[in-house]
Design an enzyme around this catalytic site. Structure first.
Site, PDB file in Angstrom:
ATOM      1  N   ASP A  47       0.871  -1.171   0.000  1.00 10.94           N
ATOM      2  CA  ASP A  47       0.000   0.000   0.000  1.00 10.94           C
ATOM      3  C   ASP A  47       0.912   1.225   0.000  1.00 10.94           C
ATOM      4  OD1 ASP A  47      -2.136   1.682  -0.005  1.00 10.94           O
ATOM      5  OD2 ASP A  47      -3.124   0.837   1.744  1.00 10.94           O
TER       6      ASP A  47
HETATM    7  C1  BGC Z   1      -4.941   3.293   0.388  1.00 11.59           C
HETATM    8  C2  BGC Z   1      -5.222   2.278  -0.685  1.00 11.59           C
HETATM    9  C3  BGC Z   1      -5.143   2.922  -2.045  1.00 11.59           C
HETATM   10  C4  BGC Z   1      -3.792   3.582  -2.204  1.00 11.59           C
HETATM   11  C5  BGC Z   1      -3.569   4.245  -3.555  1.00 11.59           C
HETATM   12  C6  BGC Z   1      -3.683   4.100   0.114  1.00 11.59           C
HETATM   13  O1  BGC Z   1      -3.546   5.162   0.997  1.00 11.59           O
HETATM   14  O2  BGC Z   1      -4.846   2.638   1.635  1.00 11.59           O
HETATM   15  O3  BGC Z   1      -6.480   1.683  -0.459  1.00 11.59           O
HETATM   16  O4  BGC Z   1      -5.369   1.957  -3.025  1.00 11.59           O
HETATM   17  O5  BGC Z   1      -3.650   4.569  -1.216  1.00 11.59           O
HETATM   18  O6  BGC Z   1      -4.341   5.374  -3.703  1.00 11.59           O
END
Ligand code: BGC
Length: 762
Positions: free
Chosen positions: A305
């Protein structure tokens, strides 16, 4: 829909057969050889043989699109990189793909740079958070789960895939398959609620919707299961927080929805921000390699993530960026999102021997295999078609589906005195509240590329039905603050009306990532508005906007009718009006329990029994309860009224006992003695009365949808086998134990009559 329709099923046989088996872990080889290799392929291996270590690290490095910056607000800000620099990095083979930018023209230009100027011409992959629609916005995932109909979700996500691939995207960071039992957590909006069985159905349906039947098709969008694992169990419902759960709970509650998504064909998984028992997921080899690949049979790649691999440092798990990169890649996190630490440190880590080349090659192989699987090597310009971008967005049929999804997501909590449905003529309506007519409050979190120009608010839809003469729209308060004279104007409007429709609740920015709340109540300014309006004595219909279950208080809780509407997207107003005026009967069911008070959280229907349960309202001494609240919900999981009068007969079994390898039929007759047709959602629950690991007081095991005309009754049936009675035992294997079970077919998790079933020994 007919009563015989079977919901999209996920086989539980795999679990019984040990596909998710703790025992298998003991046999996993130690050391860092890639234990679960992607299948070999001459083309991919030929490429890998030619790539430099830097180019390999580049294939594992994903970045937020620095040029197409529509999504700037969804993540911590990142330094903007000029387009020339980005093109140079692509040409040098330092980038595997970009996310949260869209647009075919620039996409083609970037892809051309990758294919024609990078050392081996490996195409880029373009990703985005397409969570509940692209340009046609559907209800937030939690709301869609309230339909209790995974097939609806498959259809909406098919449209999301059609639109996203028309805008130049290949990959979505969705679905979130987290099981969430604490409504303080803002990301509950993104998942399918508190029940594992329901989460499995929606995980599978969403993957199938995004990916379609053919991964290489122009309209197929690669799915990504997230957030692995147990992100929904963060302590205190606070985002990014520590997770402390038993392995049994991890396996029984939190892993099955990932398994369902993998079985449905998902080829990417995102590691979660949280730790479990002190080991952050992105550095957890047992989780990312032994369990995910070894036990669950996952064949795709794992992406971190947003900077979660670098965050191993702040967790106190890695000393510095180099150590973090090493720990993440060795754990099985194949691709780094945003931090750049793989690009920076992997080449040296490989040269020094700290990371074996075989580990690097395997991660690259997994990524390239997925790029191959989605057809990027066959046609790097797939889903980069300017004509589709012009012609496939917000099609009439897509908006019609958004309207259907919107109305089927709404849950009617109460309807005292049949205040609903409203009359289309001859009734003066005061439409009050900050959420009645605000185009910027329809979508909810995670609409990265919004287009609200043609969206429909409740006020717009109602005006179209009753005309200006019978509708008085008054804002009354802002979401979080009073407005001068607001309450006076609202009270005057209420006094002059026959009925009040009060559109209040959370603003859309109050749920989603990093939006945890300690008090899950209606904001004070709106509560004050509700109290003043209710004091007029006029009947009040609360139309609630929310990204989570709320603890309703005072005049909101006591309103004559309450309709949960979450955030419904492009067609919110029309979907709500369809129900308010009775063109359709409400059919949604709560995928999360509504507590009586915020302090009850974490709160979920399928909890275990204690040794001192509270058995009745007056049974209060030395019982499992709070001084100021029982252990009961205000509205339970599965609850939702219709405009009919629905009566369930007793739950009946075809036999009192279930042979070890046999099957019993469970049935119930459901009657609609009301005067309106309804769509009913019958729910099958079980309870294992005595088990070696105590089991929840009820667990959902099936759902049937049926249409009932006024005065009609129908019998619904479910087949029940031993697999439905299984749980994760002390050995960490799925198992069923002989003994007695309570079985219900019921309209909610706290209604219905049970029948007793005996599972016989083999
Ligand atoms: C979130 C994810 C997301 C990613 C990209 C992160 O902060 O937890 O769910 O896919 O950002 O935007």
């Amino acid at each position: 829909m007919s009563n015989s329709r079977v919901q999209a099923g996920v086989s539980r046989r795999g679990f019984l057969g040990g596909a998710v088996s703790g025992l298998a872990i003991a046999g996993v080889a130690s050391g860092f050889a890639p234990a679960f290799a992607a299948p070999k392929d001459a083309f991919i291996d030929g490429l890998i043989a030619k790539m430099s270590v830097e180019e390999k690290a580049g294939q594992l490095s994903l970045y937020s699109d620095p040029v197409r910056t529509e999504a700037a607000t969804f993540n911590p800000s990142v330094a903007s990189v000029p387009k020339t620099q980005m093109l140079a990095d692509i040409a040098a083979g330092k980038i595997t793909g970009l996310f949260n930018g869209m647009g075919v023209a620039l996409g083609r230009e970037l892809q051309k740079a990758a294919v024609e100027t990078s050392p081996h011409g490996i195409p880029l992959i373009f990703a985005a958070d397409i969570i509940h629609g692209m340009k046609t916005v559907f209800p937030i995932p939690m709301a869609e789960a309230a339909s209790f109909d995974p097939e609806l979700s498959r259809r909406t996500n098919r449209v999301a895939a059609l639109e996203a691939t028309a805008c130049g995207l290949h990959w979505t960071f969705s679905p979130a398959v987290d099981v969430v039992r604490d409504q303080r957590w803002g990301r509950t909006a993104e998942a399918a609620g508190e029940d594992t069985w329901l989460a499995c159905q929606f995980a599978a349906a969403r993957v199938k919707g995004f990916q379609g039947d053919d991964l290489k098709a122009e309209t197929s969008l690669l799915a990504c299961l997230k957030h692995f694992a147990a992100y929904g169990a963060v302590e205190g419902g606070m985002d990014y927080n520590t997770v402390e759960i038993t392995e049994q709970t991890l396996r029984q509650t939190h892993l099955p929805s990932f398994q369902a998504g993998i079985t449905a064909g998902a080829l990417s998984v995102m590691s979660s921000f949280n730790d479990i028992g002190g080991v952050p997921s992105t550095g957890n080899r047992r989780l990312l390699t032994d369990i995910l690949r070894g036990e669950m049979g996952f064949k795709g790649f794992v992406v971190s993530d947003f900077t979660s691999e670098e965050e191993l440092i702040l967790h106190g798990f890695a000393a510095d960026g180099r150590d973090a990169a090493k720990k993440a890649i060795l754990a099985g996190c194949d691709m780094s999102m945003q931090s750049g630490i793989y690009m920076k440190y992997l080449p040296d880590l490989v040269r020094s021997g700290e990371v074996p080349m075989s580990v690097l090659d395997e991660a690259v192989r997994r990524v390239l295999r997925v790029k191959q699987a989605i057809g990027l090597f066959d046609n790097p310009y797939r889903s980069l078609d300017a004509k589709r971008e012009q012609t496939q967005l917000r099609l009439p049929e897509s908006l019609a589906l958004a309207r259907e999804a919107a109305r089927r997501a709404c849950v009617l909590l109460k309807n005292d005195g049949d205040v609903l449905p409203l009359k289309k003529t001859g009734q003066k309506i005061a439409l009050i509240g900050p959420l009645a007519d605000d185009l910027n409050q329809l979508n909810g979190y995670w609409v990265v590329f919004p287009d609200t120009r043609k969206d429909i608010t409740v006020a717009m839809a109602m005006r179209g039905i009753v005309g200006d003469g019978n509708l008085n729209v008054v804002r009354g308060a802002d979401i979080d603050a009073p407005i001068p004279g607001g309450i006076d104007a609202a009270v005057a409007a209420a006094k002059a009306a026959d009925v009040v429709v009060l559109c209040i609740g959370e603003g859309q920015e109050m749920s989603g990532e990093a939006q945890s709340r300690t008090e899950i109540t209606v904001p004070a300014a709106q509560q004050a508005l509700a109290e003043a309006v209710a004091a007029t004595g006029k009947p009040v219909v609360v139309v609630l906007s929310h990204g989570r279950a709320l603890a309703l208080e005072g005049a909101v809780r006591n309103a004559q009718a309450i309709l949960c509407t979450w955030f419904l997207g492009s067609e919110a107003g029309n979907g709500i009006a369809d129900l308010l005026f009775g063109d359709h009967s409400p059919s949604g069911r709560l995928p999360c329990s509504f507590p009586q008070k915020s302090g009850q959280e974490p709160f979920y229907y399928n909890h275990r029994a204690t040794g001192r349960p509270q058995l009745s309202e007056t049974d209060i001494n030395y019982r499992t309860r709070y001084r100021d609240a029982s252990f009961e919900p205000l509205y339970p999981f599965g609850h939702g009224l219709t405009y009919g009068r629905i009566v369930y007969g007793p739950t009946q079994l075809s036999a009192d006992s279930l042979p070890w390898a046999g099957q019993v039929t469970v049935s119930v007759t459901i009657a609609n003695s009301g005067t309106r047709p309804v769509h009913e959602v019958a729910q099958l629950y079980i309870r294992d009365r005595v088990a070696s690991v105590t089991q929840p007081i009820r667990s959902l095991k099936g759902v049937r949808h049926l249409d009932l005309a006024a005065g009609e009754s129908k019998t619904v049936t479910f087949a029940l086998t031993r697999a439905d009675l299984a749980f994760v035992g002390l050995s960490m294997n799925w198992q069923a134990e002989p003994g007695e079970f309570d079985i219900w077919i019921a309209p909610s998790s706290s209604a219905g009559t049970s029948a007793r079933l005996k599972l016989l020994k083999a």
